[in-house]
Scaffold this motif. Structure first.
Motif, mmCIF file in Angstrom:
data_model
loop_
_atom_site.group_PDB
_atom_site.id
_atom_site.type_symbol
_atom_site.label_atom_id
_atom_site.label_comp_id
_atom_site.label_asym_id
_atom_site.label_seq_id
_atom_site.Cartn_x
_atom_site.Cartn_y
_atom_site.Cartn_z
ATOM 1 N N LEU A 128 0.827 -1.201 0.000
ATOM 2 C CA LEU A 128 0.000 0.000 0.000
ATOM 3 C C LEU A 128 0.868 1.260 0.000
ATOM 4 C CD1 LEU A 128 -2.724 1.460 0.216
ATOM 5 C CD2 LEU A 128 -2.633 1.088 2.693
ATOM 6 N N GLN A 129 1.943 1.259 0.767
ATOM 7 C CA GLN A 129 2.852 2.404 0.784
ATOM 8 C C GLN A 129 3.453 2.622 -0.607
ATOM 9 O OE1 GLN A 129 5.729 1.630 3.847
ATOM 10 N NE2 GLN A 129 4.266 1.933 5.510
ATOM 11 N N GLU A 130 3.865 1.544 -1.237
ATOM 12 C CA GLU A 130 4.431 1.655 -2.582
ATOM 13 C C GLU A 130 3.379 2.150 -3.579
ATOM 14 O OE1 GLU A 130 6.160 -2.012 -3.755
ATOM 15 O OE2 GLU A 130 7.754 -1.961 -2.239
ATOM 16 N N PHE A 131 2.155 1.689 -3.417
ATOM 17 C CA PHE A 131 1.085 2.107 -4.316
ATOM 18 C C PHE A 131 0.776 3.594 -4.142
ATOM 19 C CE2 PHE A 131 -3.571 2.021 -5.532
ATOM 20 C CZ PHE A 131 -3.334 1.884 -6.892
ATOM 21 N N ASP A 132 0.778 4.061 -2.899
ATOM 22 C CA ASP A 132 0.548 5.496 -2.649
ATOM 23 C C ASP A 132 1.635 6.356 -3.300
ATOM 24 O OD1 ASP A 132 -1.820 5.216 -1.293
ATOM 25 O OD2 ASP A 132 -0.925 5.276 0.706
ATOM 26 N N GLU A 133 2.864 5.877 -3.249
ATOM 27 C CA GLU A 133 3.953 6.611 -3.900
ATOM 28 C C GLU A 133 3.743 6.661 -5.413
ATOM 29 O OE1 GLU A 133 7.425 4.557 -2.645
ATOM 30 O OE2 GLU A 133 7.270 5.209 -0.544
ATOM 31 N N LEU A 134 3.280 5.547 -5.970
ATOM 32 C CA LEU A 134 2.993 5.502 -7.401
ATOM 33 C C LEU A 134 1.874 6.475 -7.754
ATOM 34 C CD1 LEU A 134 3.063 4.294 -10.275
ATOM 35 C CD2 LEU A 134 1.567 2.479 -9.444
ATOM 36 N N LEU A 135 0.811 6.487 -6.957
ATOM 37 C CA LEU A 135 -0.320 7.380 -7.232
ATOM 38 C C LEU A 135 0.088 8.842 -7.139
ATOM 39 C CD1 LEU A 135 -3.218 5.572 -5.324
ATOM 40 C CD2 LEU A 135 -2.793 5.594 -7.786
ATOM 41 N N GLU A 136 0.960 9.166 -6.197
ATOM 42 C CA GLU A 136 1.401 10.554 -6.072
ATOM 43 C C GLU A 136 2.210 10.971 -7.293
ATOM 44 O OE1 GLU A 136 3.339 13.622 -2.815
ATOM 45 O OE2 GLU A 136 3.138 11.492 -2.339
ATOM 46 N N ARG A 137 3.026 10.043 -7.820
ATOM 47 C CA ARG A 137 3.791 10.365 -9.028
ATOM 48 C C ARG A 137 2.865 10.563 -10.225
ATOM 49 N NH1 ARG A 137 7.193 6.163 -7.089
ATOM 50 N NH2 ARG A 137 6.406 4.732 -8.706
ATOM 51 N N LEU A 138 1.782 9.794 -10.270
ATOM 52 C CA LEU A 138 0.873 9.874 -11.406
ATOM 53 C C LEU A 138 -0.091 11.052 -11.317
ATOM 54 C CD1 LEU A 138 -0.136 6.115 -11.926
ATOM 55 C CD2 LEU A 138 1.194 7.526 -13.502
ATOM 56 N N TYR A 139 -0.646 11.277 -10.102
ATOM 57 C CA TYR A 139 -1.754 12.220 -9.977
ATOM 58 C C TYR A 139 -1.535 13.326 -8.947
ATOM 59 C CZ TYR A 139 -4.059 8.405 -12.466
ATOM 60 O OH TYR A 139 -4.376 7.428 -13.383
ATOM 61 N N GLY A 140 -0.411 13.326 -8.261
ATOM 62 C CA GLY A 140 -0.191 14.338 -7.239
ATOM 63 C C GLY A 140 -0.898 13.969 -5.942
#
Length: 283
Positions: A255-267
């Motif tokens: 989940l932590q890794e996914f949140d980092e991915l989402l922030e890179r994609l969508y802020g």
């Protein structure tokens, strides 16, 4: 086995269920709506074949173990078990295990969601579903329970509230079964979803948290279809490697890794309104 008659009352040692009415038909069980003790709305789940009672017993075991051994803050992610009881069929006299759970309103299964979004869901919608599914799995795995069937009918969401619940724990592998069933195998597969399972499940090998993560990742890819961004697709594929040893097995870390991915994609995260066509948000 004969079905429960319309509008009858079932009385157990602990509760009384009035106005028992057919609600839905599942893969191996029928569902009935009822009023528990005249106050609470309940759903009674009853297997059509008494030979499947052991799966209902497995579900009840999991739903008892999760509140006992897991973080209670995450109980809204699973059904609330009222009780499990034996029901005698009036026509044959044979007994079946029945589970009664609290009824929920405003939720839709991911199979229903996919049906009304044939071109795939917007990745932002899938993002909050994926995040909450990882929370549900993290909660279960920390309580030493593997769901074993993270499939479209078993993940339900509330669009308006961005709620998610993981249901149907009949195929689960509760850790407390280790002494009586040390195999750690998922007890049964749903044939129509044979291609959704990780290799260790049809091979009848031990299934751990990585099996749930495999199924969850494939489910999210299917929801997006061709709309999946390349980075999200790569993230999911990394969770669906053939060898369970090479897959992520910690949903909280994932989940932590996914949140980092989402922030890179969508802020920064923002609430993204989600509706079901023709029904509005969760209605």
């Amino acid at each position: 086995m004969s079905p429960i008659r319309h509008d009858r009352t079932i009385t157990t040692r602990r509760h009384s269920y009035a106005a028992v009415t057919p609600l839905a038909r599942g893969h191996l069980a029928d569902f009935y709506s009822a009023r528990c003790d005249g106050t609470r709305s309940a759903v009674i789940k009853l297997p059509r074949d008494p030979a499947h009672s052991h799966l209902l017993e497995r579900e009840a075991t999991a739903l008892r173990q999760l509140p006992k051994d897991g973080d209670r803050r995450f109980l809204p992610y699973i059904p609330k078990l009222i009780e499990s009881f034996a029901h005698r069929d009036q026509a044959t006299g044979r007994r079946r295990t029945a589970n009664a759970v609290r009824r929920l309103d405003g939720f839709h299964s991911l199979s229903d969601v996919a049906a009304v979004h044939p071109d795939g869901l917007h990745p932002r919608d899938v993002a909050w579903i994926w995040r909450r599914l990882l929370v549900a799995l993290g909660f279960a795995h920390r309580a030493v329970v593997v769901h074993g069937a993270v499939l479209p009918e078993h993940v339900i969401v509330h669009p308006a509230e961005h709620g998610l619940m993981l249901v149907d724990w009949c195929y689960s592998v509760p850790g407390c079964y280790a002494s009586t069933d040390p195999s750690g195998r998922v007890p049964m597969m749903l044939g129509r979803y044979a291609d959704r399972y990780p290799p260790e499940v049809p091979a009848r090998e031990r299934a751990g948290p990585a099996a749930d993560i495999y199924m969850a990742s494939g489910l999210m890819l299917d929801l997006m279809g061709d709309r999946a961004p390349k980075a999200m697709r790569a993230f999911a594929k990394g969770c669906m490697l053939a060898s369970p040893r090479r897959r992520p097995a910690d949903a909280w870390h994932l989940l932590q890794e996914f949140d980092e991915l989402l922030e890179r994609l969508y802020g920064p995260r923002r609430f993204h309104t989600f509706t079901m066509p023709g029904q509005g948000p969760g209605r």
